[in-house]
Design a protein around this motif. Structure first.
Motif, PDB file in Angstrom:
ATOM      1  N   PRO A   1      22.866   9.394   1.253  1.00 35.73           N
ATOM      2  CA  PRO A   1      22.055   9.708   2.432  1.00 35.73           C
ATOM      3  C   PRO A   1      20.980  10.899   2.278  1.00 35.73           C
ATOM      4  O   PRO A   1      20.015  10.741   2.736  1.00 35.73           O
ATOM      5  N   GLU A   2      21.372  11.740   1.419  1.00 35.80           N
ATOM      6  CA  GLU A   2      20.467  12.749   1.203  1.00 35.80           C
ATOM      7  C   GLU A   2      19.115  12.354   0.766  1.00 35.80           C
ATOM      8  O   GLU A   2      18.065  12.693   1.261  1.00 35.80           O
ATOM      9  N   ILE A   3      19.511  11.545  -0.622  1.00 38.87           N
ATOM     10  CA  ILE A   3      18.328  10.985  -1.169  1.00 38.87           C
ATOM     11  C   ILE A   3      17.623   9.936  -0.551  1.00 38.87           C
ATOM     12  O   ILE A   3      16.194  10.285  -0.396  1.00 38.87           O
ATOM     13  N   PHE A   4      18.197   9.075   0.490  1.00 37.24           N
ATOM     14  CA  PHE A   4      17.347   8.449   1.341  1.00 37.24           C
ATOM     15  C   PHE A   4      16.527   9.169   2.401  1.00 37.24           C
ATOM     16  O   PHE A   4      15.592   8.873   2.746  1.00 37.24           O
ATOM     17  N   ALA A   5      17.344  10.274   2.933  1.00 38.17           N
ATOM     18  CA  ALA A   5      16.426  11.168   3.781  1.00 38.17           C
ATOM     19  C   ALA A   5      15.341  11.826   3.268  1.00 38.17           C
ATOM     20  O   ALA A   5      14.128  11.793   4.021  1.00 38.17           O
ATOM     21  N   LEU A   6      15.458  12.185   2.242  1.00 40.19           N
ATOM     22  CA  LEU A   6      14.248  13.110   1.421  1.00 40.19           C
ATOM     23  C   LEU A   6      13.156  11.871   1.107  1.00 40.19           C
ATOM     24  O   LEU A   6      11.853  12.127   1.266  1.00 40.19           O
ATOM     25  N   ALA A   7      13.577  10.641   0.642  1.00 42.14           N
ATOM     26  CA  ALA A   7      12.744   9.604   0.556  1.00 42.14           C
ATOM     27  C   ALA A   7      12.008   9.460   1.842  1.00 42.14           C
ATOM     28  O   ALA A   7      10.815   9.092   1.639  1.00 42.14           O
ATOM     29  N   ALA A   8      12.541   9.293   2.998  1.00 44.79           N
ATOM     30  CA  ALA A   8      11.822   8.998   4.213  1.00 44.79           C
ATOM     31  C   ALA A   8      10.912   9.828   4.389  1.00 44.79           C
ATOM     32  O   ALA A   8       9.805   9.940   4.991  1.00 44.79           O
ATOM     33  N   LEU A   9      11.463  11.399   4.358  1.00 48.55           N
ATOM     34  CA  LEU A   9      10.276  12.520   4.589  1.00 48.55           C
ATOM     35  C   LEU A   9       9.165  12.425   3.814  1.00 48.55           C
ATOM     36  O   LEU A   9       8.291  12.741   4.225  1.00 48.55           O
ATOM     37  N   GLU A  10       9.353  12.014   2.533  1.00 51.83           N
ATOM     38  CA  GLU A  10       8.253  12.004   1.635  1.00 51.83           C
ATOM     39  C   GLU A  10       7.497  11.037   1.553  1.00 51.83           C
ATOM     40  O   GLU A  10       6.590  10.856   0.896  1.00 51.83           O
ATOM     41  N   ASN A  11       8.154   9.784   2.105  1.00 48.35           N
ATOM     42  CA  ASN A  11       7.535   8.607   2.160  1.00 48.35           C
ATOM     43  C   ASN A  11       7.509   8.031   0.591  1.00 48.35           C
ATOM     44  O   ASN A  11       6.419   7.402   0.306  1.00 48.35           O
ATOM     45  N   ILE A  12       8.417   8.059   0.166  1.00 41.86           N
ATOM     46  CA  ILE A  12       8.674   7.613  -1.175  1.00 41.86           C
ATOM     47  C   ILE A  12       9.499   6.145  -1.269  1.00 41.86           C
ATOM     48  O   ILE A  12      10.541   5.961  -0.436  1.00 41.86           O
ATOM     49  N   ASN A  13       9.208   5.385  -2.078  1.00 41.37           N
ATOM     50  CA  ASN A  13       9.975   4.136  -2.250  1.00 41.37           C
ATOM     51  C   ASN A  13      11.031   4.421  -3.459  1.00 41.37           C
ATOM     52  O   ASN A  13      10.898   4.594  -4.298  1.00 41.37           O
ATOM     53  N   VAL A  14      12.502   4.185  -3.145  1.00 41.98           N
ATOM     54  CA  VAL A  14      13.268   4.355  -3.750  1.00 41.98           C
ATOM     55  C   VAL A  14      14.232   3.166  -4.107  1.00 41.98           C
ATOM     56  O   VAL A  14      14.644   2.871  -3.053  1.00 41.98           O
ATOM     57  N   GLU A  15      14.174   2.695  -5.420  1.00 43.27           N
ATOM     58  CA  GLU A  15      15.484   1.569  -5.430  1.00 43.27           C
ATOM     59  C   GLU A  15      16.287   2.079  -6.414  1.00 43.27           C
ATOM     60  O   GLU A  15      16.231   2.743  -7.480  1.00 43.27           O
TER      61      GLU A  15
END
Lengths: 137, 318
Positions: free
Chosen positions: B18-32
């Motif tokens: 969840p932390e990684i996805f939260a930071l991805a949302a914050l920085e607008n980054i696509n994570v797979e």
């Protein structure tokens, strides 16, 4: 207590919520101090979107600031650094250390001591608490 | 798109993704996410580029660092083969820069001599720059994951360091060094993690309705948010004396410039103006024995109507 915070708060009495007179709360016998805060233009721009401008005008006038624009600055007006700084000074750096906040609807007074306002209500103004079981649900 | 290896920590496991996805949302980054397991501190992801990797992890609390993944395999033989086959074109970029190698063995141990031997086995890449233990231009890392008993090697990875996380902040906000705390102050790691999950960031307003001694607010302010809080118990906000109160804590951390206000209020009779003026709410609601449920008012209807007057005739509540 900062002018910005006053703009975010209203009377704690449930019957006052949503009534026109309960917002903004009015300062009485307010002692003012200026305290420096970090100036971030982005924050001022951001937070202006959430500020109730009519309420802010009332609060500002009561504290002796009468130079606020009649309409909330938007768009290009927000590129004016001096305007942002002035707003920053009013919203964040102007603080009330002692005094009262008064609800215009029920006339209840909330004391401010050492900059900390107290919104606890006496028994007859509060709502009856639900049972603990109801909270758990 | 490239593959990256995130070196997580093996605590609060269920909050890591969840932390990684939260930071991805914050920085607008696509994570797979390519591989992830609760029992392992290694997570491989696909990201657009190195800048994305840096932005994703640099404020993470549950990640130690992120690495550009060069190769992974279950044996060293296959790892070397993969490195030779897939990364030979990269070697030239690191021919002359200063560098160092690290060995990170999870659930396993290697003596200094064994580590050196392991590092030497990568010498075919031809890095001729000086080896610097502090402040090297590039850091390469060999990761090993052993099984629980430490006898057999499960997986090895080799990667180049891109960015470290924010675990240093946990030490900065350590409760033991804070001037004012109470029995229920939230520990620094969880508070910082919560601020990440709440997407605290510059220009935002974050609110804690059970502020206590302010732990969550410092974490949110650390990430640049402006913060405000309330508590039913004014004593916790005012503190013990001039040097031990919520404001003094903000001063200790140099964050008083982001502290809006703390006020005394009961959340069941709160003074919040309706409207969307908050970006996030972080809190640790009261429960249990040390801080049980407290709200204003009484269930006794007769007492609800009473108004108390002082001797001079003024209502006591005014």
């Amino acid at each position: 207590m900062k002018v910005l915070t006053v703009n975010f708060l209203t009377c704690a009495v449930k019957a006052c919520k949503g009534t026109a007179l309960s917002f903004p709360l009015h300062f009485r016998d307010a002692e003012l101090v200026q305290q420096e805060m970090d100036f971030h233009p982005t924050f001022v721009r951001n937070v202006l979107l959430r500020v109730d401008w009519e309420g802010l005008k009332v609060t500002a006038a009561e504290l002796g600031f009468t130079t606020l624009p009649a309409e909330k600055p938007e768009g290009e007006a927000l590129d004016n650094e001096q305007l942002l700084k002035d707003l920053h000074t009013l919203l964040l750096e102007t603080q009330v250390t002692e005094g009262k906040l008064v609800c215009g609807n029920c006339q209840h007074e909330y004391a401010i001591k050492e900059g900390i306002p107290n919104f606890l209500l006496p028994n007859h103004l509060g709502s009856a608490p639900k049972s603990e079981a109801a909270f758990v649900e | 798109m490239a593959q990256y290896l995130i070196r997580l920590v093996q605590v609060h496991e269920s909050f890591r993704k969840p932390e990684i996805f939260a930071l991805a949302a914050l920085e607008n980054i696509n994570v797979e996410v390519l591989s992830y397991d609760e029992s392992s501190p290694f997570c491989t992801v696909k990201l657009h580029d190195e800048a994305a990797a840096r932005a994703l992890i640099s404020r993470s609390i549950l990640s130690k660092a992120i690495f550009e993944l060069w190769a992974t395999s279950s044996t060293y033989k296959d790892l070397h083969a993969a490195i030779r086959q897939n990364t030979a074109s990269k070697w030239v970029h690191y021919k002359d820069c200063s560098f160092k190698f690290e060995v990170d063995a999870y659930q396993g141990k290697r003596s200094a001599a064994a580590q050196k031997e392991l590092i030497e086995s990568f010498s075919y890449m031809g890095f001729n720059g000086p080896i610097v233990m502090r402040g090297a231009d590039e850091t390469f890392c060999i990761f090993e994951e052993w099984d629980g008993s430490g006898t057999s090697l499960k997986q090895v990875w080799m990667g180049r360091l891109v960015a470290r996380g924010s675990r240093d902040a946990i030490t900065t906000y350590d409760l033991k060094k804070r001037c004012y705390i109470s029995t229920t102050s939230m520990d620094a790691e969880l508070a910082l993690l919560t601020a990440n999950l709440a997407l605290a960031a510059p220009g935002k307003v974050i609110y804690d309705p059970f502020v206590g001694t302010g732990s969550f607010l410092f974490a949110a302010a650390h990430f640049g948010a402006y913060v405000t809080g309330s508590d039913i118990d004014g004593r916790s906000i005012r503190g013990k004396d001039r040097k031990r109160n919520v404001k003094a804590n903000f001063k200790q951390y140099g964050l008083e410039g982001r502290f809006l206000d703390a006020w005394v209020a009961d959340i069941t009779n709160n003074p919040l103006r309706a409207g969307r003026w908050l970006d996030g709410i972080v809190c640790d609601p009261p429960y249990g024995v040390r801080e049980g449920l407290k709200v204003l008012g009484t269930r006794d209807q007769a007492r609800m109507k009473e108004v108390f007057y002082l001797e001079n005739g003024e209502a006591a509540h005014l």
